[in-house]
Design a protein around this motif. Structure first.
Motif, PDB file in Angstrom:
ATOM      1  N   ARG A   1       3.665  16.326 -12.935  1.00  0.00           N
ATOM      2  CA  ARG A   1       3.771  17.268 -11.817  1.00  0.00           C
ATOM      3  C   ARG A   1       3.093  18.570 -12.198  1.00  0.00           C
ATOM      4  NH1 ARG A   1       9.943  17.453 -10.012  1.00  0.00           N
ATOM      5  NH2 ARG A   1       9.775  19.184 -11.445  1.00  0.00           N
ATOM      6  N   ARG A   2       2.237  19.079 -11.319  1.00  0.00           N
ATOM      7  CA  ARG A   2       1.586  20.364 -11.516  1.00  0.00           C
ATOM      8  C   ARG A   2       1.827  21.214 -10.274  1.00  0.00           C
ATOM      9  NH1 ARG A   2       1.385  19.702 -16.250  1.00  0.00           N
ATOM     10  NH2 ARG A   2      -0.438  19.100 -17.451  1.00  0.00           N
ATOM     11  N   THR A   3       2.099  22.496 -10.473  1.00  0.00           N
ATOM     12  CA  THR A   3       2.369  23.407  -9.364  1.00  0.00           C
ATOM     13  C   THR A   3       1.310  24.499  -9.329  1.00  0.00           C
ATOM     14  OG1 THR A   3       4.729  23.013  -9.627  1.00  0.00           O
ATOM     15  CG2 THR A   3       4.104  24.924  -8.342  1.00  0.00           C
ATOM     16  N   THR A   4       0.806  24.775  -8.129  1.00  0.00           N
ATOM     17  CA  THR A   4      -0.157  25.840  -7.911  1.00  0.00           C
ATOM     18  C   THR A   4       0.424  26.790  -6.870  1.00  0.00           C
ATOM     19  OG1 THR A   4      -1.910  24.231  -8.243  1.00  0.00           O
ATOM     20  CG2 THR A   4      -2.543  26.363  -7.330  1.00  0.00           C
ATOM     21  N   LYS A   5       0.248  28.102  -7.078  1.00  0.00           N
ATOM     22  CA  LYS A   5       0.748  29.089  -6.129  1.00  0.00           C
ATOM     23  C   LYS A   5      -0.394  29.620  -5.279  1.00  0.00           C
ATOM     24  CE  LYS A   5       4.576  30.754  -8.949  1.00  0.00           C
ATOM     25  NZ  LYS A   5       5.123  31.926  -9.643  1.00  0.00           N
ATOM     26  N   PHE A   6      -0.158  29.699  -3.970  1.00  0.00           N
ATOM     27  CA  PHE A   6      -1.135  30.231  -3.030  1.00  0.00           C
ATOM     28  C   PHE A   6      -0.511  31.391  -2.276  1.00  0.00           C
ATOM     29  CE2 PHE A   6      -2.254  25.729  -3.425  1.00  0.00           C
ATOM     30  CZ  PHE A   6      -3.607  25.814  -3.701  1.00  0.00           C
ATOM     31  N   HIS A   7      -1.277  32.465  -2.067  1.00  0.00           N
ATOM     32  CA  HIS A   7      -0.849  33.567  -1.216  1.00  0.00           C
ATOM     33  C   HIS A   7      -1.288  33.235   0.203  1.00  0.00           C
ATOM     34  CE1 HIS A   7      -0.518  35.524  -5.095  1.00  0.00           C
ATOM     35  NE2 HIS A   7       0.117  36.522  -4.523  1.00  0.00           N
ATOM     36  N   ALA A   8      -0.346  33.261   1.143  1.00  0.00           N
ATOM     37  CA  ALA A   8      -0.647  32.891   2.524  1.00  0.00           C
ATOM     38  C   ALA A   8      -0.222  34.003   3.473  1.00  0.00           C
ATOM     39  CB  ALA A   8       0.069  31.601   2.890  1.00  0.00           C
ATOM     40  N   HIS A   9      -0.972  34.152   4.562  1.00  0.00           N
ATOM     41  CA  HIS A   9      -0.714  35.186   5.559  1.00  0.00           C
ATOM     42  C   HIS A   9       0.384  34.720   6.513  1.00  0.00           C
ATOM     43  CE1 HIS A   9      -1.646  38.679   7.959  1.00  0.00           C
ATOM     44  NE2 HIS A   9      -1.768  37.937   9.031  1.00  0.00           N
ATOM     45  N   ASP A  10       1.421  35.546   6.663  1.00  0.00           N
ATOM     46  CA  ASP A  10       2.542  35.274   7.572  1.00  0.00           C
ATOM     47  C   ASP A  10       2.669  36.494   8.482  1.00  0.00           C
ATOM     48  OD1 ASP A  10       4.913  34.541   8.799  1.00  0.00           O
ATOM     49  OD2 ASP A  10       6.160  34.987   7.065  1.00  0.00           O
ATOM     50  N   GLU A  11       1.984  36.450   9.611  1.00  0.00           N
ATOM     51  CA  GLU A  11       1.843  37.614  10.496  1.00  0.00           C
ATOM     52  C   GLU A  11       3.179  38.223  10.915  1.00  0.00           C
ATOM     53  OE1 GLU A  11       0.158  40.632  12.464  1.00  0.00           O
ATOM     54  OE2 GLU A  11      -1.040  39.135  11.390  1.00  0.00           O
ATOM     55  N   THR A  12       4.196  37.399  11.182  1.00  0.00           N
ATOM     56  CA  THR A  12       5.456  37.910  11.729  1.00  0.00           C
ATOM     57  C   THR A  12       6.559  38.057  10.687  1.00  0.00           C
ATOM     58  OG1 THR A  12       6.117  35.661  12.285  1.00  0.00           O
ATOM     59  CG2 THR A  12       4.978  36.916  13.998  1.00  0.00           C
ATOM     60  N   ASN A  13       6.241  37.890   9.409  1.00  0.00           N
ATOM     61  CA  ASN A  13       7.258  37.922   8.346  1.00  0.00           C
ATOM     62  C   ASN A  13       8.418  36.983   8.678  1.00  0.00           C
ATOM     63  OD1 ASN A  13       6.027  39.771   6.560  1.00  0.00           O
ATOM     64  ND2 ASN A  13       6.663  41.459   7.866  1.00  0.00           N
ATOM     65  N   GLU A  14       8.089  35.817   9.187  1.00  0.00           N
ATOM     66  CA  GLU A  14       9.093  34.872   9.682  1.00  0.00           C
ATOM     67  C   GLU A  14       9.744  34.056   8.574  1.00  0.00           C
ATOM     68  OE1 GLU A  14       9.170  31.092  12.790  1.00  0.00           O
ATOM     69  OE2 GLU A  14       7.362  32.312  12.596  1.00  0.00           O
ATOM     70  N   TYR A  15       9.012  33.771   7.504  1.00  0.00           N
ATOM     71  CA  TYR A  15       9.504  32.847   6.483  1.00  0.00           C
ATOM     72  C   TYR A  15      10.040  33.581   5.265  1.00  0.00           C
ATOM     73  CZ  TYR A  15       7.181  29.586   9.513  1.00  0.00           C
ATOM     74  OH  TYR A  15       6.812  28.864  10.613  1.00  0.00           O
ATOM     75  N   ALA A  16      11.066  32.991   4.654  1.00  0.00           N
ATOM     76  CA  ALA A  16      11.732  33.595   3.496  1.00  0.00           C
ATOM     77  C   ALA A  16      11.746  32.591   2.351  1.00  0.00           C
ATOM     78  CB  ALA A  16      13.149  33.997   3.869  1.00  0.00           C
ATOM     79  N   VAL A  17      12.224  33.038   1.198  1.00  0.00           N
ATOM     80  CA  VAL A  17      12.287  32.186   0.013  1.00  0.00           C
ATOM     81  C   VAL A  17      13.128  30.945   0.312  1.00  0.00           C
ATOM     82  CG1 VAL A  17      13.082  32.060  -2.373  1.00  0.00           C
ATOM     83  CG2 VAL A  17      11.971  34.132  -1.533  1.00  0.00           C
ATOM     84  N   GLY A  18      12.615  29.783  -0.064  1.00  0.00           N
ATOM     85  CA  GLY A  18      13.328  28.537   0.144  1.00  0.00           C
ATOM     86  C   GLY A  18      12.860  27.740   1.341  1.00  0.00           C
ATOM     87  N   ASP A  19      12.062  28.334   2.227  1.00  0.00           N
ATOM     88  CA  ASP A  19      11.558  27.622   3.401  1.00  0.00           C
ATOM     89  C   ASP A  19      10.389  26.720   3.011  1.00  0.00           C
ATOM     90  OD1 ASP A  19      13.371  29.079   4.867  1.00  0.00           O
ATOM     91  OD2 ASP A  19      11.911  30.495   5.660  1.00  0.00           O
ATOM     92  N   MET A  20      10.292  25.565   3.684  1.00  0.00           N
ATOM     93  CA  MET A  20       9.152  24.669   3.499  1.00  0.00           C
ATOM     94  C   MET A  20       8.125  24.992   4.575  1.00  0.00           C
ATOM     95  SD  MET A  20       9.857  22.830   0.885  1.00  0.00           S
ATOM     96  CE  MET A  20       8.694  21.504   0.928  1.00  0.00           C
ATOM     97  N   VAL A  21       6.854  25.185   4.186  1.00  0.00           N
ATOM     98  CA  VAL A  21       5.826  25.575   5.148  1.00  0.00           C
ATOM     99  C   VAL A  21       4.555  24.746   4.955  1.00  0.00           C
ATOM    100  CG1 VAL A  21       6.638  27.948   5.414  1.00  0.00           C
ATOM    101  CG2 VAL A  21       4.962  27.431   3.650  1.00  0.00           C
ATOM    102  N   TRP A  22       3.760  24.680   6.031  1.00  0.00           N
ATOM    103  CA  TRP A  22       2.415  24.122   6.000  1.00  0.00           C
ATOM    104  C   TRP A  22       1.448  25.291   6.011  1.00  0.00           C
ATOM    105  CZ3 TRP A  22       0.883  19.201   5.329  1.00  0.00           C
ATOM    106  CH2 TRP A  22       1.847  18.200   5.476  1.00  0.00           C
TER     107      TRP A  22
END
Length: 83
Positions: free
Chosen positions: A37-58
């Motif tokens: 298993r390898r993990t990579t971190k990506f910075h993604a734009h969330d215009e409405t600040n809708e998502y928080a730590v622990g959420d699963m996103v596409w």
């Protein structure tokens, strides 16, 4: 050419309009023949600040928004919050 889409877990939401998403990939090691298993971190734009730590996103590829942001959040599942 279609844009890449990845599925990951939000690991940080401290920045304004930005979430850090950890995307895990699994592959078979060429010598050991074990699943790795390898993990990579990506910075993604969330215009409405809708998502928080622990959420699963596409996330989806996007033209550069800032020095680190080249991805945008397109949809996600919110984690159940206990009050």
């Amino acid at each position: 050419m279609p844009k890449r889409q990845l599925h990951g877990l939000v690991v940080s939401d401290k920045q304004d309009k930005t979430v850090v998403v950890a995307v895990e990939r699994r592959f078979t090691h060429p010598v050991l023949k074990k699943t790795v298993r390898r993990t990579t971190k990506f910075h993604a734009h969330d215009e409405t600040n809708e998502y928080a730590v622990g959420d699963m996103v596409w996330i989806e590829e996007h033209k550069p928004i800032s020095r680190l942001k080249r991805w945008t959040v397109i949809q996600g599942e919110k984690k159940k919050r206990v009050l």
